[in-house]
Scaffold this active site. Structure first.
Site, PDB file in Angstrom:
ATOM      1  N   ASP A  29       0.854  -1.171   0.000  1.00 25.99           N
ATOM      2  CA  ASP A  29       0.000   0.000   0.000  1.00 25.99           C
ATOM      3  C   ASP A  29       0.901   1.237   0.000  1.00 25.99           C
ATOM      4  OD1 ASP A  29      -1.684   2.136   0.545  1.00 25.99           O
ATOM      5  OD2 ASP A  29      -2.700   1.177   2.232  1.00 25.99           O
ATOM      6  N   GLU A  79      30.117   7.629   6.048  1.00 21.45           N
ATOM      7  CA  GLU A  79      30.200   6.177   6.222  1.00 21.45           C
ATOM      8  C   GLU A  79      30.139   5.508   4.852  1.00 21.45           C
ATOM      9  OE1 GLU A  79      26.512   4.410   8.010  1.00 21.45           O
ATOM     10  OE2 GLU A  79      26.123   6.503   8.555  1.00 21.45           O
ATOM     11  N   CYS A 111      25.932   7.892  11.292  1.00 20.55           N
ATOM     12  CA  CYS A 111      25.301   9.146  10.902  1.00 20.55           C
ATOM     13  C   CYS A 111      25.687  10.332  11.778  1.00 20.55           C
ATOM     14  CB  CYS A 111      23.777   8.989  10.910  1.00 20.55           C
ATOM     15  SG  CYS A 111      23.186   7.715   9.781  1.00 20.55           S
ATOM     16  N   THR A 152      14.143   3.436   2.893  1.00 26.71           N
ATOM     17  CA  THR A 152      14.890   4.428   3.675  1.00 26.71           C
ATOM     18  C   THR A 152      16.293   4.639   3.111  1.00 26.71           C
ATOM     19  OG1 THR A 152      15.701   2.808   5.297  1.00 26.71           O
ATOM     20  CG2 THR A 152      13.585   3.859   5.746  1.00 26.71           C
ATOM     21  N   HIS A 233      17.913  14.041  13.446  1.00 26.43           N
ATOM     22  CA  HIS A 233      18.455  13.147  12.432  1.00 26.43           C
ATOM     23  C   HIS A 233      17.278  12.386  11.835  1.00 26.43           C
ATOM     24  CE1 HIS A 233      20.546  10.027  10.377  1.00 26.43           C
ATOM     25  NE2 HIS A 233      20.205   9.088  11.236  1.00 26.43           N
ATOM     26  N   ASN A 275      17.299   9.192   2.815  1.00 23.11           N
ATOM     27  CA  ASN A 275      18.303   9.083   3.867  1.00 23.11           C
ATOM     28  C   ASN A 275      19.686   9.417   3.321  1.00 23.11           C
ATOM     29  OD1 ASN A 275      19.762   8.422   6.150  1.00 23.11           O
ATOM     30  ND2 ASN A 275      19.165   6.270   6.184  1.00 23.11           N
ATOM     31  N   SER A 307      24.149   5.356  14.602  1.00 22.91           N
ATOM     32  CA  SER A 307      23.992   3.997  15.110  1.00 22.91           C
ATOM     33  C   SER A 307      25.316   3.443  15.608  1.00 22.91           C
ATOM     34  CB  SER A 307      23.432   3.093  14.008  1.00 22.91           C
ATOM     35  OG  SER A 307      22.086   3.422  13.741  1.00 22.91           O
TER      36      SER A 307
END
Length: 387
Positions: A29, A79, A111, A152, A233, A275, A307
């Site tokens: 969806d 990164e 990040c 993402t 973020h 992202n 992370s």
């Protein structure tokens, strides 16, 4: 002496995939992506755009407005590094024609990289008030085709100029930091795509926000109502919305409405780019500056998260006349001038991006004139050219 952000430039590649098209291709969806994740479009980097070329292009957005002879430091946060030894900042320094005396290096913590660089640059300028610092966050987010994290992904770069007497934001002294050794998201050296535990990562992000936001308010003797806006973020915009809902819990109606409205303004660019890892917080900041209703002196909170995991909350005050330093028309054109890809075209480009470039094969870019691009590898040395 006031130190802060004097200039901000961003860049994103010239291609995108629409989230509605992607949802249909994945038998989902569309509202799962549009509302559940909060994304509309996702920029796609072809093999001629990498972290370095995007970082150069983001900095070119303001380089003609500054005195290059005053730049004493260049930090590249990523990164998506292009070399295991050589810093991306050296490629950027060369392309920008900066002085050989400029200190240049690369930093990494998922990040959080651009924020780490910003904090180093802030200290540098306080010690060297007649010099400025360029700090870049540049990344390509790759999780894989038809994976849970596919929606993402994204690509882009944000470049900041840090100076004394800044014309956008004055950074306040003090911060609240928090870190733990966890495995919510990581990318081993042998993998071109990231590994992620999505639900766990979201929960850690929210826990770290609550910890740093509460500690910062206590440290600075502030209340939530003192903030005109809080930016986050944003690996995907729904993640920031969840944090913003935590921020406004228990506040009065006016504060609730103001911070929710400012979040809506701050998510617009991210919802259309996707992202960009290190640059995501600062793309949201740019979106707030361009779309929000800010006035001189307004207090803006910034929540940075990487992370692994590292988080920090800090704040800045809006400088009078900040609007004059923005290029809203140019920023909008970057999005509007992108070419829409079919899902099949996006998948083909994604797969090509996972391959190492073939030595001594020149790459041709379809970016517009004046853009830098990765032109391939010659004798094992990466080549960057201007279109």
């Amino acid at each position: 002496m006031k130190v802060g952000i004097d200039q901000i430039g961003y860049f994103t590649p010239n291609k995108y995939v629409d989230m509605v098209d992607l949802a249909h291709a994945r038998n989902q969806d569309p509202n799962k992506f549009l509302i559940g994740i909060g994304q509309k479009k996702m920029s796609v980097a072809d093999p001629t755009q990498d972290a370095v070329s995007m970082g150069i292009n983001a900095t070119l957005r303001y380089i003609d407005k500054i005195d290059k002879s005053k730049v004493g430091l260049l930090i590249f946060g990523t990164e998506s590094s292009v070399d295991q030894s050589k810093s991306g900042s050296l490629f950027v320094k060369s392309a920008l024609g900066l002085d050989p005396t400029v200190r240049a290096f690369e930093v990494k913590e998922a990040c959080f990289g651009l924020t780490a660089g910003l904090m180093i640059a802030q200290d540098f300028v306080r010690l060297h008030p007649d010099q400025t610092a360029i700090v870049i966050g540049s990344d390509i987010a790759r999780y894989g085709v038809n994976t849970a994290g596919e929606v993402t992904q994204g690509a882009g770069s944000v470049s900041l100029l840090i100076s004394s007497n800044p014309r956008l934001l004055e950074l306040n002294e003090g911060h609240s930091a928090y870190s733990e050794d966890i495995n919510d998201f990581w990318r081993p050296n042998y993998s071109k795509t990231a590994k992620v535990d999505g639900k766990y990562s979201t929960q850690v992000y929210l826990d770290f926000f609550k910890h740093t936001f509460s500690a910062y308010k206590e440290q600075k003797n502030l209340e939530t109502k003192d903030f005109a806006a809080i930016v986050y973020h944003l690996p995907f915009t729904k993640m920031g919305l969840k944090a913003n809902r935590l921020a406004v819990e228990g506040t009065d109606e006016e504060t609730n409405a103001r911070l929710m409205d400012s979040f809506t303004a701050a998510k617009e660019l991210n919802a259309n780019v996707g992202n960009i890892y290190t640059g995501s917080l600062y793309l949201s900041l740019l979106s707030l500056l361009e779309n929000g209703r800010l006035k001189a002196g307004d207090l803006v909170g910034l929540f940075s998260y990487g992370s692994g995991a590292m988080a920090e909350f800090y704040s800045a005050n809006v400088v009078e006349g900040y609007e004059k330093q923005l290029d809203k028309v140019g920023d909008k054109a970057l999005l509007d001038n992108r070419s829409k890809l079919s899902v099949a075209e996006y998948e083909e480009i994604f797969s090509a991006g996972l391959e190492d470039p073939e030595n001594n094969v020149e790459l041709i870019s379809d970016e517009e004139t004046g853009r830098y691009y990765f032109a391939g590898v010659r004798n094992d040395i990466r080549q960057y050219q201007i279109k």
